[in-house]
Write a protein that holds these residues in place. Sequence first.
Motif, PDB file in Angstrom:
ATOM      1  N   GLU A  25       0.811  -1.232   0.204  1.00 53.46           N
ATOM      2  CA  GLU A  25      -0.063   0.156  -0.010  1.00 53.46           C
ATOM      3  C   GLU A  25       0.863   1.270   0.029  1.00 53.46           C
ATOM      4  O   GLU A  25       0.427   2.292   0.285  1.00 53.46           O
ATOM      5  N   VAL A  58       5.916   3.895  -2.586  1.00 53.38           N
ATOM      6  CA  VAL A  58       6.230   5.310  -3.007  1.00 53.38           C
ATOM      7  C   VAL A  58       7.613   5.776  -3.097  1.00 53.38           C
ATOM      8  O   VAL A  58       8.120   6.644  -3.172  1.00 53.38           O
ATOM      9  N   LEU A  68       2.072  10.274  -6.215  1.00 55.48           N
ATOM     10  CA  LEU A  68       2.093   8.869  -5.678  1.00 55.48           C
ATOM     11  C   LEU A  68       1.618   8.880  -4.396  1.00 55.48           C
ATOM     12  O   LEU A  68       1.930   9.859  -3.507  1.00 55.48           O
ATOM     13  N   LYS A  69       0.259   8.141  -4.111  1.00 56.94           N
ATOM     14  CA  LYS A  69      -0.343   8.200  -2.818  1.00 56.94           C
ATOM     15  C   LYS A  69       0.050   6.875  -1.936  1.00 56.94           C
ATOM     16  O   LYS A  69      -0.747   6.144  -2.458  1.00 56.94           O
ATOM     17  N   ALA A  70       0.712   6.967  -0.779  1.00 52.78           N
ATOM     18  CA  ALA A  70       0.558   5.737   0.217  1.00 52.78           C
ATOM     19  C   ALA A  70      -0.551   5.793   0.908  1.00 52.78           C
ATOM     20  O   ALA A  70      -1.325   6.643   1.378  1.00 52.78           O
ATOM     21  N   HIS A  71      -0.583   4.688   1.768  1.00 58.98           N
ATOM     22  CA  HIS A  71      -1.746   4.559   2.815  1.00 58.98           C
ATOM     23  C   HIS A  71      -1.414   5.549   3.885  1.00 58.98           C
ATOM     24  O   HIS A  71      -0.108   5.860   4.341  1.00 58.98           O
ATOM     25  N   SER A 110      -3.962  11.914   1.850  1.00 59.37           N
ATOM     26  CA  SER A 110      -4.009  10.374   1.681  1.00 59.37           C
ATOM     27  C   SER A 110      -5.382   9.753   2.289  1.00 59.37           C
ATOM     28  O   SER A 110      -5.657   8.674   1.874  1.00 59.37           O
ATOM     29  N   LYS A 168      -2.390   5.496  -7.330  1.00 55.13           N
ATOM     30  CA  LYS A 168      -1.735   4.481  -6.829  1.00 55.13           C
ATOM     31  C   LYS A 168      -1.388   3.421  -8.180  1.00 55.13           C
ATOM     32  O   LYS A 168      -2.231   2.878  -8.728  1.00 55.13           O
ATOM     33  N   THR A 169      -0.158   3.993  -8.560  1.00 58.28           N
ATOM     34  CA  THR A 169       0.057   3.406  -9.756  1.00 58.28           C
ATOM     35  C   THR A 169       0.691   1.907  -9.833  1.00 58.28           C
ATOM     36  O   THR A 169       1.173   1.227 -11.011  1.00 58.28           O
ATOM     37  N   TRP A 170       0.888   1.421  -8.729  1.00 57.40           N
ATOM     38  CA  TRP A 170       1.251   0.012  -8.618  1.00 57.40           C
ATOM     39  C   TRP A 170       0.326  -0.964  -8.055  1.00 57.40           C
ATOM     40  O   TRP A 170      -0.685  -0.593  -7.977  1.00 57.40           O
TER      41      TRP A 170
END
Lengths: 185, 559
Positions: free
Chosen positions: B129, B132, B140-143, B212, B557-559
Amino acid sequence: MTQLLVGLIMIIFLALPPVAKIMESVMIIHMHMQMPMLIIAGFLIAKVFQERFPGFFDKWNRNGLPGIMLFIIIVSFWTLPRTMDEALNEQSMEVFKFISLPLLAGIPLRDSWKRLEKLGRNIVVILFTILFFAMGWLYVDAPVQLCNNYLVIDQIILGWGFLTTAICFVIYLGYVFFVDPSKYE
Amino acid sequence: METALNQTFKTKATKLLGVNKQDAKISKTYLFVSFVILLVGGFLGLAQGLNRAGLLELPSWLNYYQILTMHGVFMLLAFTTFFTFGYLYAGLSHELGGLLPKVRKIVWTAFASKIIGAVLVVIPILMNEASVMYTFYPPLKAHPMFYIGLVFFAVGMWLCNVGAFIQVANWRKNNKGKHVPIFSYFATGINVLMFFALIPVAVEVIYLIPWSFGWVKTVNVMVSRTLFWAFGHTLVNIWYLTATSAWYVIAPKLIGGRRWSDTLTRVVIIALVIMNITGGFHHQIIDPGISLPVKMMHVFMSLAIGFPSLMTAFALFAVFEKTARKQGGKGLIGWYKKMPWGDVRFLAVFIGMASFIPAGAGGIAQTTNQLDTVVHNTMWIVGHFHLTLGVTVALTFFGISYWLVPYISGRILTPQINKLGVIQTWIWTIGMIFMSGAMHTAGLFGSPRRTSYTTYGDHATALGWDPYMMCLAIGGTLLIVGIILQVYAVINMMFFAPKGETEFPIAEAEENASPTPYWTERWGIWIIVMLIVVAMAYVVPLTEFIVNGPPGSPGFKTW
Ligand code: HEM
Ligand SMILES: [Cu+2]
């Protein structure tokens, strides 16, 4: 002697046309980098004058007040939008800038700072804090272009430069008033 | 050479340098955690190296970008932070007569805060999650947990700074008019720099948290990048300054010499503190939205940091030569034979220093806009910071560990461990020459950084990188051997080596030096000068980014 040399080299370097041009192309660099550097150059050169003409400084600047007044007047003069504009438009004004800041601001600053009492110094800093807040507010808030040569965004940046510097002065004043050096020194 | 080694091996002599048990426990805990993190981080690095050589396919539950994020965070942030504070607090305790009970409490609280932070950061990465990278650039956005973990970690660092300030201020009150001893002076500089460098990134993280969570829809990308690098750049320089402290203060003692000019040493520290934060912009040379004249100015600001760094090189080689000549070294370069090459505490530090020459040269190339366009975001950059961080900083830290760990554990450095250390130092050096050399070269040919293995549909250019990637993997394998040996040595010195007293090696000031001027102690003034410089440098781009800001970006969220 080295101080004189460093000071002179600084002035010459700053006056080189490509250097001057690039520095003057950004409003804040013009006012908050080029001009202070010219003052610093004068500050360095001052030592030679003090050694050569001690009588002159003792006679005219005994308590430091005349010198600091001159410094304040010259510096305030160069914080005006109009003067910046003219320095860019008129060759003579540009020359005056390169002479007045080192000689009429840098030298008196060095000579006076030593002579001023602690109170005098703090008053000077307080004065500039107020001036910088005022100039910052003017430049940030002015809805129109104040200089023909610079855009409104340049003005706003300069305004924030004034405000942040003023905040640093406040921190300095806080340091002077609240930290008692005799506890450490 | 013999004398230097014998000093520690025959340690019974100096009983008066006893360690404060409670303070030793602090340093021991910090260093233990640091080296455990190094071990884990090393295996993650190896996994990346093998993957990029096409030798290892990573499982879907632990992909390349999760590993990369963890490797970056562990190595750049955690290993270094824990080591630095373990080292600095050991020195503060030694030089300033033991830590104050209040300071101990602060440092333990800081430890807890950092551990909680680290756990909160790692959980979302493992959950996939938060891939980044350690730079966590929006959009890019993390949890949210990732950012909250960062806050805890930063608070932990701040607390350690404050603890050091209290300790030093207390000493100064009790020793009016005296200069803070040189190690503690370094510690003060390092803590001042860290304290202020954390502010911009804290501001960034504080506004990334609501974003986020989704409470705020968009974020200003350029402002975030700028705030990040004001911190990120300075952080790396803080590790460098920490390493430098060992070069100036410790290394001369190890070779039986004296320090370089006390005044100039302090001036270098002040200069590095004042000018450092503004260097952050060299990480944004290729970023849009910053006008060319401003970028030009920042080239000068970056190079300005080069000046005190060069003084460092000059100073230390001068010290080494002077000492070696005193001990009978002759000839233009013949004196080098007199150096204690068989002493790991010196060897590791020396190689760390020497590697800063190519590393610094590469760094100067990168500050140049045109040259940077060639290498930006390629493996070259990764090669560069494995030299600066992976050799200059890491090897110096390893070198420190061979006397610091015995010192705080009440044990000694045995000849066996010394030998092991020398072997590990060479393995590390050769491994890094392979790995960093391969990275630099592949980067020049365009191999991108932060990209898991791909041949781009068997494109000829991409296939041309493969031989270098193989070298990278070989280097990485050597390095993991090095890390295992290093961690073994640390564990051994901490828990199993024979008991005894080890000295905290602080070199004396030069003979008949002129007294150091008192203005070097006026940190209040230097901090204000630093703030003015920082304000001047950052007000231009930040105001532009905010006033002329785009609408902002939602998270991805590119992953
Ligand atoms: C066993 C030793 C090590 C190996 C094999 C290794 C390998 C690697 C590789 C292959 C990459 C990145 C590749 C990519 O961009 O795709 C990387 C990134 C990185 N490494 Fe290492 N490394 C090692 C040790 C270290 C050490 C000691 C440090 C610092 C103290 C360090 C700091 C970093 C950092 C900061 C990154 C950047 C991560 C990112 O781009 O987000 N590494 N390492
Ligand atoms: Cu940097």
